[in-house]
Design an enzyme around this catalytic site. Structure first.
Site, PDB file in Angstrom:
ATOM      1  N   ARG A  28      11.664  -6.614   5.576  1.00 56.91           N
ATOM      2  CA  ARG A  28      11.627  -5.201   5.966  1.00 56.91           C
ATOM      3  C   ARG A  28      11.994  -5.025   7.440  1.00 56.91           C
ATOM      4  O   ARG A  28      12.651  -4.058   7.821  1.00 56.91           O
ATOM      5  CB  ARG A  28      10.234  -4.613   5.701  1.00 56.91           C
ATOM      6  CG  ARG A  28      10.218  -3.114   5.884  1.00 56.91           C
ATOM      7  CD  ARG A  28       8.865  -2.504   5.634  1.00 56.91           C
ATOM      8  NE  ARG A  28       7.914  -2.904   6.652  1.00 56.91           N
ATOM      9  CZ  ARG A  28       6.619  -2.620   6.618  1.00 56.91           C
ATOM     10  NH1 ARG A  28       6.127  -1.955   5.615  1.00 56.91           N
ATOM     11  NH2 ARG A  28       5.824  -3.013   7.591  1.00 56.91           N
ATOM     12  N   ARG A  82      -1.260  -9.543  12.794  1.00 55.97           N
ATOM     13  CA  ARG A  82      -1.791  -8.483  11.922  1.00 55.97           C
ATOM     14  C   ARG A  82      -2.574  -9.100  10.762  1.00 55.97           C
ATOM     15  O   ARG A  82      -3.626  -8.598  10.382  1.00 55.97           O
ATOM     16  CB  ARG A  82      -0.638  -7.632  11.367  1.00 55.97           C
ATOM     17  CG  ARG A  82      -0.065  -6.663  12.393  1.00 55.97           C
ATOM     18  CD  ARG A  82       1.367  -6.269  12.048  1.00 55.97           C
ATOM     19  NE  ARG A  82       1.498  -5.452  10.863  1.00 55.97           N
ATOM     20  CZ  ARG A  82       2.652  -5.272  10.224  1.00 55.97           C
ATOM     21  NH1 ARG A  82       3.771  -5.859  10.665  1.00 55.97           N
ATOM     22  NH2 ARG A  82       2.700  -4.518   9.162  1.00 55.97           N
ATOM     23  N   ARG A 111      10.330  -1.010  12.807  1.00 55.42           N
ATOM     24  CA  ARG A 111       8.922  -1.047  13.206  1.00 55.42           C
ATOM     25  C   ARG A 111       8.694  -2.149  14.231  1.00 55.42           C
ATOM     26  O   ARG A 111       9.088  -3.295  14.023  1.00 55.42           O
ATOM     27  CB  ARG A 111       8.014  -1.251  11.969  1.00 55.42           C
ATOM     28  CG  ARG A 111       7.687   0.057  11.290  1.00 55.42           C
ATOM     29  CD  ARG A 111       6.820  -0.103  10.071  1.00 55.42           C
ATOM     30  NE  ARG A 111       5.551  -0.786  10.307  1.00 55.42           N
ATOM     31  CZ  ARG A 111       4.514  -0.725   9.475  1.00 55.42           C
ATOM     32  NH1 ARG A 111       4.600   0.004   8.376  1.00 55.42           N
ATOM     33  NH2 ARG A 111       3.412  -1.385   9.738  1.00 55.42           N
ATOM     34  N   LYS A 154       0.833  -1.218   0.000  1.00 55.43           N
ATOM     35  CA  LYS A 154       0.000   0.000   0.000  1.00 55.43           C
ATOM     36  C   LYS A 154       0.866   1.266   0.000  1.00 55.43           C
ATOM     37  O   LYS A 154       0.635   2.186  -0.775  1.00 55.43           O
ATOM     38  CB  LYS A 154      -0.934   0.019   1.230  1.00 55.43           C
ATOM     39  CG  LYS A 154      -1.892  -1.163   1.296  1.00 55.43           C
ATOM     40  CD  LYS A 154      -2.858  -1.055   2.466  1.00 55.43           C
ATOM     41  CE  LYS A 154      -2.224  -1.160   3.847  1.00 55.43           C
ATOM     42  NZ  LYS A 154      -1.577  -2.464   4.139  1.00 55.43           N
ATOM     43  N   ARG A 161     -10.303   0.446   7.749  1.00 59.20           N
ATOM     44  CA  ARG A 161      -9.869  -0.893   8.132  1.00 59.20           C
ATOM     45  C   ARG A 161     -10.975  -1.693   8.794  1.00 59.20           C
ATOM     46  O   ARG A 161     -10.785  -2.861   9.114  1.00 59.20           O
ATOM     47  CB  ARG A 161      -8.750  -0.725   9.159  1.00 59.20           C
ATOM     48  CG  ARG A 161      -7.411  -1.231   8.714  1.00 59.20           C
ATOM     49  CD  ARG A 161      -6.439  -0.911   9.838  1.00 59.20           C
ATOM     50  NE  ARG A 161      -5.224  -1.625   9.678  1.00 59.20           N
ATOM     51  CZ  ARG A 161      -4.151  -1.151   9.044  1.00 59.20           C
ATOM     52  NH1 ARG A 161      -4.149   0.024   8.490  1.00 59.20           N
ATOM     53  NH2 ARG A 161      -3.054  -1.883   8.981  1.00 59.20           N
TER      54      ARG A 161
HETATM   55  P1  AP5 Z   1       4.661  -1.656   1.948  1.00 56.39           P
HETATM   56  O1  AP5 Z   1       4.463  -0.809   0.741  1.00 56.39           O
HETATM   57  O2  AP5 Z   1       5.258  -1.056   3.148  1.00 56.39           O
HETATM   58  O3  AP5 Z   1       3.285  -2.400   2.305  1.00 56.39           O
HETATM   59  P2  AP5 Z   1       2.061  -1.903   3.184  1.00 56.39           P
HETATM   60  O4  AP5 Z   1       0.857  -2.566   2.622  1.00 56.39           O
HETATM   61  O5  AP5 Z   1       2.077  -0.419   3.281  1.00 56.39           O
HETATM   62  O6  AP5 Z   1       2.439  -2.601   4.545  1.00 56.39           O
HETATM   63  P3  AP5 Z   1       2.317  -2.073   6.040  1.00 56.39           P
HETATM   64  O7  AP5 Z   1       3.147  -2.948   6.870  1.00 56.39           O
HETATM   65  O8  AP5 Z   1       2.559  -0.602   6.118  1.00 56.39           O
HETATM   66  O9  AP5 Z   1       0.781  -2.356   6.264  1.00 56.39           O
HETATM   67  P4  AP5 Z   1      -0.034  -2.353   7.567  1.00 56.39           P
HETATM   68  O10 AP5 Z   1      -1.408  -2.207   7.030  1.00 56.39           O
HETATM   69  O11 AP5 Z   1       0.216  -3.513   8.424  1.00 56.39           O
HETATM   70  O12 AP5 Z   1       0.555  -1.118   8.388  1.00 56.39           O
HETATM   71  P5  AP5 Z   1       0.040   0.348   8.712  1.00 56.39           P
HETATM   72  O13 AP5 Z   1       1.221   1.204   8.844  1.00 56.39           O
HETATM   73  O14 AP5 Z   1      -1.055   0.743   7.812  1.00 56.39           O
HETATM   74  O15 AP5 Z   1       5.509  -2.926   1.483  1.00 56.39           O
HETATM   75  C1  AP5 Z   1       5.943  -3.882   2.431  1.00 56.39           C
HETATM   76  C2  AP5 Z   1       7.345  -4.367   2.043  1.00 56.39           C
HETATM   77  O16 AP5 Z   1       7.269  -5.083   0.812  1.00 56.39           O
HETATM   78  C3  AP5 Z   1       8.342  -3.228   1.827  1.00 56.39           C
HETATM   79  O17 AP5 Z   1       9.577  -3.603   2.312  1.00 56.39           O
HETATM   80  C4  AP5 Z   1       8.345  -3.051   0.289  1.00 56.39           C
HETATM   81  O18 AP5 Z   1       9.566  -2.571  -0.162  1.00 56.39           O
HETATM   82  C5  AP5 Z   1       8.079  -4.471  -0.179  1.00 56.39           C
HETATM   83  N1  AP5 Z   1       7.310  -4.518  -1.434  1.00 56.39           N
HETATM   84  C6  AP5 Z   1       6.273  -3.717  -1.797  1.00 56.39           C
HETATM   85  N2  AP5 Z   1       5.813  -4.058  -3.020  1.00 56.39           N
HETATM   86  C7  AP5 Z   1       6.554  -5.114  -3.430  1.00 56.39           C
HETATM   87  C8  AP5 Z   1       6.543  -5.915  -4.614  1.00 56.39           C
HETATM   88  N3  AP5 Z   1       5.683  -5.717  -5.603  1.00 56.39           N
HETATM   89  N4  AP5 Z   1       7.441  -6.922  -4.696  1.00 56.39           N
HETATM   90  C9  AP5 Z   1       8.324  -7.164  -3.679  1.00 56.39           C
HETATM   91  N5  AP5 Z   1       8.400  -6.421  -2.538  1.00 56.39           N
HETATM   92  C10 AP5 Z   1       7.518  -5.423  -2.420  1.00 56.39           C
HETATM   93  O19 AP5 Z   1      -0.614   0.135  10.165  1.00 56.39           O
HETATM   94  C11 AP5 Z   1       0.187  -0.226  11.258  1.00 56.39           C
HETATM   95  C12 AP5 Z   1      -0.665  -0.382  12.495  1.00 56.39           C
HETATM   96  O20 AP5 Z   1      -1.259   0.888  12.829  1.00 56.39           O
HETATM   97  C13 AP5 Z   1      -1.853  -1.338  12.420  1.00 56.39           C
HETATM   98  O21 AP5 Z   1      -1.485  -2.673  12.649  1.00 56.39           O
HETATM   99  C14 AP5 Z   1      -2.742  -0.783  13.522  1.00 56.39           C
HETATM  100  O22 AP5 Z   1      -2.265  -1.148  14.768  1.00 56.39           O
HETATM  101  C15 AP5 Z   1      -2.561   0.714  13.368  1.00 56.39           C
HETATM  102  N6  AP5 Z   1      -3.528   1.290  12.437  1.00 56.39           N
HETATM  103  C16 AP5 Z   1      -3.234   1.870  11.224  1.00 56.39           C
HETATM  104  N7  AP5 Z   1      -4.347   2.266  10.606  1.00 56.39           N
HETATM  105  C17 AP5 Z   1      -5.384   1.944  11.423  1.00 56.39           C
HETATM  106  C18 AP5 Z   1      -6.791   2.067  11.312  1.00 56.39           C
HETATM  107  N8  AP5 Z   1      -7.348   2.618  10.221  1.00 56.39           N
HETATM  108  N9  AP5 Z   1      -7.544   1.609  12.327  1.00 56.39           N
HETATM  109  C19 AP5 Z   1      -7.000   1.061  13.429  1.00 56.39           C
HETATM  110  N10 AP5 Z   1      -5.673   0.891  13.601  1.00 56.39           N
HETATM  111  C20 AP5 Z   1      -4.858   1.335  12.601  1.00 56.39           C
HETATM  112 MG    MG Z   2       2.143   0.968   4.901  1.00 58.82          MG
END
Ligand code: AP5
Ligand code: MG
Length: 191
Positions: A128, A145, A134, A14, A89
């Site tokens: 990562r 997760r 993180r 994402k 979410r």
């Molecule tokens: P990346 O682009 O970072 O993927 P992502 O989907 O953004 O992954 P996140 O870990 O950020 O998702 P998340 O939803 O768990 O975390 P968030 O910060 O939103 O890519 C991942 C890796 O893969 C990278 O190293 C990248 O380089 C690699 N990659 C990407 N594309 C690739 C490809 N095509 N091929 C190979 N490699 C690739 O949320 C974190 C926490 O915050 C949640 O768990 C929760 O506790 C809280 N939170 C956030 N939003 C909410 C909400 N709306 N409600 C409640 N709690 C929330």
């Molecule tokens: Mg992200």
């Protein structure tokens, strides 16, 4: 205005794809994960709560996250549009986003669901985790997760399905391949 919801499991890409969308379409990227990590950095009350919940892989309460997002939308009165990353979410958050946007006479135009197999998600996040710093990039929290995503977030897909806005994007390819599919889906909604 072009408002995009970028949806997918942890590690689906994402954030990576949002950066590419920002460059090409000039939208404002609002990642609730990034906003919460900024609160943690600043040491605010929300940050303290988020710190505890994120490291366990649990969600921050809906009302807290809805308020943060509402405030952040107002920081960009001249935006050409937004990318909502990691939000909504839960179904409650999806309904809240609709009404938040409706009040401003705008709407979600397209939902992009980046679909990646679970073992690939785990592999990416473990890699990562070696450098990200993180607190949630370790095997136990990654698995939690993904479990919570399946329980609480997958129903959001049906929410956008019913509105005819859901676009499945094959997320296992290279970053460029995934981006090409995303552009096709966005351009289709703009046409
Ligand atoms: P990346 O682009 O970072 O993927 P992502 O989907 O953004 O992954 P996140 O870990 O950020 O998702 P998340 O939803 O768990 O975390 P968030 O910060 O939103 O890519 C991942 C890796 O893969 C990278 O190293 C990248 O380089 C690699 N990659 C990407 N594309 C690739 C490809 N095509 N091929 C190979 N490699 C690739 O949320 C974190 C926490 O915050 C949640 O768990 C929760 O506790 C809280 N939170 C956030 N939003 C909410 C909400 N709306 N409600 C409640 N709690 C929330
Ligand atoms: Mg992200």
């Amino acid at each position: 205005m072009l408002n995009v919801v970028i949806f997918g499991a942890p590690g689906s890409g994402k954030g990576t794809q949002s950066d590419l969308i920002v460059k090409k379409y000039g939208l404002v990227h609002l990642s609730t994960g990034d906003l919460l990590r900024a609160e943690i950095e600043k040491g605010t009350k929300t940050g303290k709560l988020a710190n505890e919940l994120i490291s366990k892989g649990s969600f921050v309460p809906d009302d807290v996250i809805i308020e943060i997002l509402n405030k952040n939308i107002d920081l960009y009165p001249t935006a050409k549009g937004f990318i909502f990353d990691g939000f909504p979410r839960t179904v409650v958050q999806s309904e809240a986003l609709d009404s938040m946007l409706k009040k401003r006479n705008i709407k979600v135009n397209v939902m992009l669901n980046i679909d990646v197999k679970t073992d690939e998600l785990v592999k990416r996040l473990l890699i990562r985790g070696k450098t990200s710093g993180r607190s949630d990039d370790n095997l136990e929290t990654i698995q939690k997760r993904i479990r919570i995503y399946e329980e609480k977030t997958l129903p959001v897909m049906q929410f956008y399905d019913r509105q005819g806005k859901h676009n499945r994007i094959k997320g296992d390819g290279t970053m460029d391949e995934v981006f090409a599919e995303i552009c096709t889906a966005i351009d289709k909604t703009k046409a």
